[in-house]
Design a protein around this motif. Sequence first.
Motif, PDB file in Angstrom:
ATOM      1  N   PHE A   1       0.801  -1.200   0.014  1.00 47.27           N
ATOM      2  CA  PHE A   1       0.003  -0.278   0.154  1.00 47.27           C
ATOM      3  C   PHE A   1       1.032   1.320   0.047  1.00 47.27           C
ATOM      4  O   PHE A   1       2.174   1.353   0.536  1.00 47.27           O
ATOM      5  CB  PHE A   1      -0.834  -0.100   1.157  1.00 47.27           C
ATOM      6  N   ASN A   2       0.167   2.402  -0.401  1.00 45.37           N
ATOM      7  CA  ASN A   2       1.084   3.676  -0.469  1.00 45.37           C
ATOM      8  C   ASN A   2       0.853   4.210   1.086  1.00 45.37           C
ATOM      9  O   ASN A   2       1.460   4.920   1.432  1.00 45.37           O
ATOM     10  CB  ASN A   2       0.180   4.798  -1.476  1.00 45.37           C
ATOM     11  N   GLN A   3      -0.372   3.770   1.873  1.00 44.14           N
ATOM     12  CA  GLN A   3      -0.784   4.127   2.931  1.00 44.14           C
ATOM     13  C   GLN A   3       0.088   3.510   3.987  1.00 44.14           C
ATOM     14  O   GLN A   3       0.695   2.310   3.931  1.00 44.14           O
ATOM     15  CB  GLN A   3      -2.208   3.853   3.307  1.00 44.14           C
ATOM     16  N   ASP A   4       0.724   4.254   5.031  1.00 46.29           N
ATOM     17  CA  ASP A   4       1.321   3.635   6.133  1.00 46.29           C
ATOM     18  C   ASP A   4       0.462   3.742   7.410  1.00 46.29           C
ATOM     19  O   ASP A   4      -0.696   4.389   7.443  1.00 46.29           O
ATOM     20  CB  ASP A   4       2.401   4.572   6.345  1.00 46.29           C
ATOM     21  N   ILE A   5       0.837   2.889   8.282  1.00 47.63           N
ATOM     22  CA  ILE A   5       0.122   3.115   9.407  1.00 47.63           C
ATOM     23  C   ILE A   5       0.807   4.204  10.455  1.00 47.63           C
ATOM     24  O   ILE A   5       1.991   4.298  10.729  1.00 47.63           O
ATOM     25  CB  ILE A   5       0.394   1.649  10.540  1.00 47.63           C
ATOM     26  N   GLN A   6      -0.178   5.035  11.074  1.00 51.50           N
ATOM     27  CA  GLN A   6       0.184   5.982  11.878  1.00 51.50           C
ATOM     28  C   GLN A   6      -0.607   6.168  13.006  1.00 51.50           C
ATOM     29  O   GLN A   6      -1.785   6.270  12.624  1.00 51.50           O
ATOM     30  CB  GLN A   6       0.002   7.580  11.133  1.00 51.50           C
ATOM     31  N   ARG A   7      -0.373   6.068  14.045  1.00 53.49           N
ATOM     32  CA  ARG A   7      -1.148   5.857  15.204  1.00 53.49           C
ATOM     33  C   ARG A   7      -0.508   6.730  16.405  1.00 53.49           C
ATOM     34  O   ARG A   7       0.751   6.442  16.905  1.00 53.49           O
ATOM     35  CB  ARG A   7      -1.084   4.226  15.672  1.00 53.49           C
ATOM     36  N   PHE A   8      -1.291   7.331  17.256  1.00 52.44           N
ATOM     37  CA  PHE A   8      -0.995   7.896  18.254  1.00 52.44           C
ATOM     38  C   PHE A   8      -2.217   7.802  19.375  1.00 52.44           C
ATOM     39  O   PHE A   8      -3.389   7.774  19.285  1.00 52.44           O
ATOM     40  CB  PHE A   8      -0.977   9.583  17.945  1.00 52.44           C
ATOM     41  N   PHE A   9      -1.627   7.490  20.592  1.00 56.18           N
ATOM     42  CA  PHE A   9      -2.345   7.334  21.851  1.00 56.18           C
ATOM     43  C   PHE A   9      -1.894   8.006  22.999  1.00 56.18           C
ATOM     44  O   PHE A   9      -0.641   7.815  23.333  1.00 56.18           O
ATOM     45  CB  PHE A   9      -2.814   5.991  22.053  1.00 56.18           C
ATOM     46  N   VAL A  10      -2.958   8.431  24.019  1.00 55.72           N
ATOM     47  CA  VAL A  10      -2.608   9.286  25.244  1.00 55.72           C
ATOM     48  C   VAL A  10      -3.670   9.031  26.092  1.00 55.72           C
ATOM     49  O   VAL A  10      -4.599   8.979  25.890  1.00 55.72           O
ATOM     50  CB  VAL A  10      -1.887  10.578  25.024  1.00 55.72           C
ATOM     51  N   SER A  11      -3.182   8.693  27.444  1.00 59.12           N
ATOM     52  CA  SER A  11      -4.284   8.142  28.425  1.00 59.12           C
ATOM     53  C   SER A  11      -3.667   8.865  29.801  1.00 59.12           C
ATOM     54  O   SER A  11      -2.959   8.040  30.354  1.00 59.12           O
ATOM     55  CB  SER A  11      -4.521   6.890  28.579  1.00 59.12           C
ATOM     56  N   PRO A  12      -3.965   9.848  30.303  1.00 61.28           N
ATOM     57  CA  PRO A  12      -3.961  10.399  31.568  1.00 61.28           C
ATOM     58  C   PRO A  12      -4.823   9.984  32.481  1.00 61.28           C
ATOM     59  O   PRO A  12      -6.147   9.733  32.108  1.00 61.28           O
ATOM     60  CB  PRO A  12      -3.744  11.961  31.518  1.00 61.28           C
ATOM     61  N   THR A  13      -4.440   9.581  33.871  1.00 59.65           N
ATOM     62  CA  THR A  13      -5.360   9.042  34.943  1.00 59.65           C
ATOM     63  C   THR A  13      -5.019   9.972  36.181  1.00 59.65           C
ATOM     64  O   THR A  13      -3.675  10.014  36.396  1.00 59.65           O
ATOM     65  CB  THR A  13      -5.131   7.552  35.221  1.00 59.65           C
ATOM     66  N   LEU A  14      -5.865  10.388  36.991  1.00 63.32           N
ATOM     67  CA  LEU A  14      -5.732  11.059  37.999  1.00 63.32           C
ATOM     68  C   LEU A  14      -6.476  10.381  39.367  1.00 63.32           C
ATOM     69  O   LEU A  14      -7.659  10.066  39.127  1.00 63.32           O
ATOM     70  CB  LEU A  14      -6.139  12.587  38.007  1.00 63.32           C
ATOM     71  N   ARG A  15      -5.865  10.088  40.142  1.00 69.11           N
ATOM     72  CA  ARG A  15      -6.538   9.554  41.506  1.00 69.11           C
ATOM     73  C   ARG A  15      -6.645  10.292  42.595  1.00 69.11           C
ATOM     74  O   ARG A  15      -5.547  10.815  43.087  1.00 69.11           O
ATOM     75  CB  ARG A  15      -5.960   8.168  41.820  1.00 69.11           C
ATOM     76  N   TRP A  16      -7.546  10.834  43.200  1.00 69.04           N
ATOM     77  CA  TRP A  16      -7.660  11.577  44.583  1.00 69.04           C
ATOM     78  C   TRP A  16      -8.225  10.841  45.547  1.00 69.04           C
ATOM     79  O   TRP A  16      -9.347  10.388  45.640  1.00 69.04           O
ATOM     80  CB  TRP A  16      -8.737  13.108  44.128  1.00 69.04           C
ATOM     81  N   GLU A  17      -7.550  10.657  46.465  1.00 67.27           N
ATOM     82  CA  GLU A  17      -7.942   9.989  47.854  1.00 67.27           C
ATOM     83  C   GLU A  17      -8.684  11.397  48.895  1.00 67.27           C
ATOM     84  O   GLU A  17      -7.790  11.855  49.420  1.00 67.27           O
ATOM     85  CB  GLU A  17      -6.775   9.333  48.708  1.00 67.27           C
ATOM     86  N   ILE A  18     -10.031  11.473  48.671  1.00 63.79           N
ATOM     87  CA  ILE A  18     -10.614  12.279  48.971  1.00 63.79           C
ATOM     88  C   ILE A  18     -10.508  12.341  50.722  1.00 63.79           C
ATOM     89  O   ILE A  18     -10.583  13.354  51.310  1.00 63.79           O
ATOM     90  CB  ILE A  18     -12.026  12.496  48.770  1.00 63.79           C
ATOM     91  N   GLY A  19     -10.720  10.989  51.115  1.00 67.26           N
ATOM     92  CA  GLY A  19     -10.401  11.015  52.609  1.00 67.26           C
ATOM     93  C   GLY A  19      -9.807   9.547  52.968  1.00 67.26           C
ATOM     94  O   GLY A  19      -9.845   8.805  51.812  1.00 67.26           O
ATOM     95  N   GLN A  20      -9.776   9.150  53.977  1.00 64.48           N
ATOM     96  CA  GLN A  20      -9.371   7.790  54.485  1.00 64.48           C
ATOM     97  C   GLN A  20     -10.462   6.726  53.844  1.00 64.48           C
ATOM     98  O   GLN A  20     -10.034   5.737  53.751  1.00 64.48           O
ATOM     99  CB  GLN A  20      -9.157   7.732  55.939  1.00 64.48           C
ATOM    100  N   ALA A  21     -11.526   7.167  53.463  1.00 64.14           N
ATOM    101  CA  ALA A  21     -12.592   6.077  53.080  1.00 64.14           C
ATOM    102  C   ALA A  21     -13.234   6.127  51.766  1.00 64.14           C
ATOM    103  O   ALA A  21     -13.922   5.422  51.143  1.00 64.14           O
ATOM    104  CB  ALA A  21     -13.657   5.765  54.121  1.00 64.14           C
TER     105      ALA A  21
END
Length: 858
Positions: A375-395
């Motif tokens: 093929f003349n077409q190539d594979i071009q792929r971009f992925f990003v995944s940020p994750t944030l965890r907040w421990e609001i309290g002890q429970a």
Amino acid sequence: MAKLQRLVWMASLSLILVAVPALDGEVKSASIESDNFKSTNLKLRSPKVKIPNQQRLAQSPIAISGVRLQSTDKGIDVILETNQSEQLKPVVKTEGNNYIVDIPNAQLRLPSGNTFRQEKPSAGITEVIVSNLDANTIRVTVRGETNAPQVELFDGDEGLIFGVIPAVSTAETPQTQPTPPQPEQPSAQNEEPIELVVTGEQDGYRVEEASTATRTDTPLRDIPQTIQVVPEEVIRDQRVTRLRDALLNVGGVTQDGGFGGTADQLGIRGFFGGGVLVDGFKDGRSGIRETANIERIEVLKGPASVLYGGVEPGGVINLVTKQPLRDPFYNAELSVGSFSTFRPSIDISGPINSDRTLLYRLNSVYESSDGFRDFNQDIQRFFVSPTLRWEIGQATNLTLQLDYLNDERPFDRGFLAFGDGILDIPLKRILGEPDDVSEIEEIGFSYRLEHNFNENWKIRNAFRFLSSDTFDYRAEPLSLDETTGILSRNFRSNDDYQETYALQTDLVGKFATGSINHTLLFGVDLARTTSGGTQKRLPAGITPSIDVFNPVYNAIPRPGLGELTVVVRDNQDRSDSLGIFLQDQIALADNLKFLVGGRLDIVDQKSKDLLDGTESNQYDTAITPRLGIVYQPIQPISLYASYSQSFQPNFGTRADGSVLEPERGTQYEVGVKGEFLDGRLAATLAAYHITKSNIATTDPANPDFSIPVGKQRSQGIELGIAGEILPGWNIIASYSYIDAEITESNDGLVGNRPPNVPFNTASLWTTYELQRGDLKGLGFGIGLFYVGDRQGDTDNTYIIPSYLRTDAAIYYQRENWRAGINIQNLFNEKYFQGANFGRVAIEPGAPLTVIGSFSITF
């Protein structure tokens, strides 16, 4: 766009690597975590602890003559009796709810045997096991009931002592009362500093718990259904980037086409369509799933509608994503290889604030490749995944996750059937046009809120949004004249979108009625999916045909989209669903457990055809039960049996315009699960029988419409093995036999075998890493993947031949870096993944492929 993404990614990587702080070699405490964020908060009574490089001692093993459990005001002490505890060098790791420590240069020598085991020694601790891992290593495993325990480790006059404190929700702890002074532990009077080795790696290829089957963290041995797990270690060692390649390790999972090589289309136990989840949510994306942020893949075999609503009866595939870590973690990796493959990725995590209540994780990858087709077409792929965890309290904690994917690659229908086999032409030759292309852009967002009322009760609320835009343009193959080799084609294009909103709320509680223990799950799911799009075609007779033996491409200038004036589809669809379910895991005794559950689903479907202005509606309700029993005659063996049902909304329509009733599935399964080699190796052997009814088939009186009389039966046996045979020697293997048949149909298909379903599949992947000496860290891997003959179409007019693919790997890892070479299809076997539809869309497998990789972790 692709070049800009590449520059942005490389610039981000440079900034991250520059910003990585130097690591201090001395700490006053150590928090030990695995990638699945199951923390074992290990605290040391010593004033200062050094964390050195792992070293194996060469002297004779130190004898441990006794193991005792002693109750304390905080929990229990696990005492390994020896007068040489100061010479022991524990190696600590975590897995699920387990605290695990391997003690090199030691041997358990008990009067009653070589294994100590005690179930439920105290509240919050379900089991303590001490055994010989090999001739020179002792393993101590302490399993927490809800979370990994807190452990204080020290040595004293009696020997090596583990002070175990169960993980108890602080919601039960009065906040207004001061903590009373704790009495001094007599056994700690002569404590000495202990040198520890800390690692976050899992225990080989074996995973002991999974949440997919029950939505609770349940040991696999207690689940009355087959579930196989592909952990991150297997994905890393095999260097796979496609979900379908990772699932070659799982028996009974096969590929169904792939929509021109642009999508993951998979089947389980002979049933195809959907079945992919992400963190327990049904995943509506239409492209290729990214593996860069996947911690493990859990495959639940058999009907799963009781927990997930409308799914096929073969099973579901749950992708469990990586979560933020409490300690800084920085990993950068680069893979390069055949067909100009270039794939850099980063995985970084850690705390944002000083008290570690705000954590983050970022996974990102860029991929480019020429592919193995012309093929003349190539594979071009971009992925990003940020994750944030907040421990609001002890429970209470809140996790936010975002993911973005942009993927562009050739649209390739592949090979053609010829006679009762497949056309024999060079592997590189394409039968579309060199500029055929597929473009996909996906955006996902989710949150997960958890609150522990106390040690036994918690509530979870989760939401996921997914938006997917897809576009393709290709010369679609239509039919082959086998006498002349001329293939007719048609230029066409799809332009589609889909949006999904899903909300889940679960209440989980543990309680007892007399001597019977319960784990109760009550949940409510809400979801709305909207989709639509168009398919446009070039008028008949304009697209040039092609000679498959002597192709000429670009015979006419590529038509613009405006020239595709024949619109064959222009639709808008919406589906609203509500699910309410209840499940109880009942332990009548330590070795006798029941699973009882049921679900009510309400589905409202609306479809609008914008070409003729017609609308159709369907309102369905379904009740799906599940029953199971597990009996463990001896601790390592689990015998089980289960009954479960499934349902799936039906999109076929009758002549009066009404949508057909939902498809229904029923499964009976029996099996045995075993643990061997002191629990390091696990195996499952299962037999099952599944029937699926209400499948849409042609209405004899109105061939353009359907009636729900189709039925398919699938039955077979499966074997799965995973774990560690010896230190450094890991294995994951599977075998599956599927006897599938269409048993009712109006299309003359009764007795035919469904396409892409082989009678036999088998896999074996094993690695060995040298554990000592100058070459310590050098590892080798070998893999064999077999897929038997398959029917290529529903009419059973041709066979897709069997294949045996051989993979190999060699790697070397020291300290914080790893370098490796992976070879896929070592003997350059020509094989085919599967057929998308009919006789004109058979996807070829890749030839000999070599991938070199290097990763570094800080």
